[in-house]
Design an enzyme around this catalytic site. Structure first.
Site, PDB file in Angstrom:
ATOM      1  N   HIS A   1     -41.301  32.525  21.310  1.00 29.22           N
ATOM      2  CA  HIS A   1     -41.655  33.556  22.279  1.00 29.22           C
ATOM      3  C   HIS A   1     -42.900  33.156  23.068  1.00 29.22           C
ATOM      4  CE1 HIS A   1     -44.242  34.929  18.848  1.00 29.22           C
ATOM      5  NE2 HIS A   1     -45.078  35.274  19.807  1.00 29.22           N
TER       6      HIS A   1
ATOM      7  N   GLU B   1     -43.799  38.805  24.031  1.00 29.39           N
ATOM      8  CA  GLU B   1     -44.761  39.616  23.302  1.00 29.39           C
ATOM      9  C   GLU B   1     -45.833  40.066  24.291  1.00 29.39           C
ATOM     10  OE1 GLU B   1     -47.799  39.325  19.455  1.00 29.39           O
ATOM     11  OE2 GLU B   1     -46.988  37.475  20.333  1.00 29.39           O
TER      12      GLU B   1
ATOM     13  N   HIS C   1     -50.441  33.084  24.482  1.00 25.99           N
ATOM     14  CA  HIS C   1     -49.980  31.958  23.678  1.00 25.99           C
ATOM     15  C   HIS C   1     -48.488  31.723  23.856  1.00 25.99           C
ATOM     16  CE1 HIS C   1     -49.377  35.337  20.746  1.00 25.99           C
ATOM     17  NE2 HIS C   1     -48.272  34.661  20.458  1.00 25.99           N
TER      18      HIS C   1
END
Length: 134
Positions: A79, A130, A7
């Site tokens: 992010h 991440e 994502h």
């Protein structure tokens, strides 16, 4: 080691307004808000055919998103998240390569119920990364 893009996370000042914008403007499949107290955020996931958009809003006064929104009041990309098969092996490889893992260095449970880690943005061209174990 690095897998598919899981994502792109966007910090937003008004979570419900942003979710409605994706629902009404793009006709997107918008999930329900979910609080993630361990990360200090409330999230909404937008499902796309090939990935997801994660809308982030602060949860509590100590939320890391609060500081981001103070610097970027209109919001912005916060992010990107990549999938990895083995988060501990990925962490160890990245640390051996000089990358800094944020926090304690131990994975936490993320919004998808899977282990996640964050990598320092200064080690990745200014982008907070991440990692999520799949």
């Amino acid at each position: 080691m690095i897998g598919r893009l899981n994502h792109v996370a966007i910090a937003v000042p008004d979570l419900m307004a942003a979710a409605e914008q994706y629902r009404n403007t793009f006709g997107a499949n918008v999930g329900a808000p979910q609080d993630e107290p361990d990360h200090g955020v409330t999230v909404v996931f937008i499902e796309l055919p090939n990935t997801k958009i994660e809308l982030l809003a602060p949860l509590g006064v100590a939320s890391p998103i609060r500081g981001f929104l103070e610097k970027n009041p209109a919001g912005g990309i916060h992010h990107i998240c990549y999938e990895v098969d083995d988060i501990l092996a990925a962490r160890d490889h990245l640390q051996a390569s000089g990358a800094r893992v944020l926090g304690s260095g131990e994975p936490k449970v993320g919004a998808h119920g899977k282990p996640v880690l964050f990598l320092h943005p200064k080690d990745f061209n200014g982008c907070l990364v991440e990692l999520e174990q799949t």
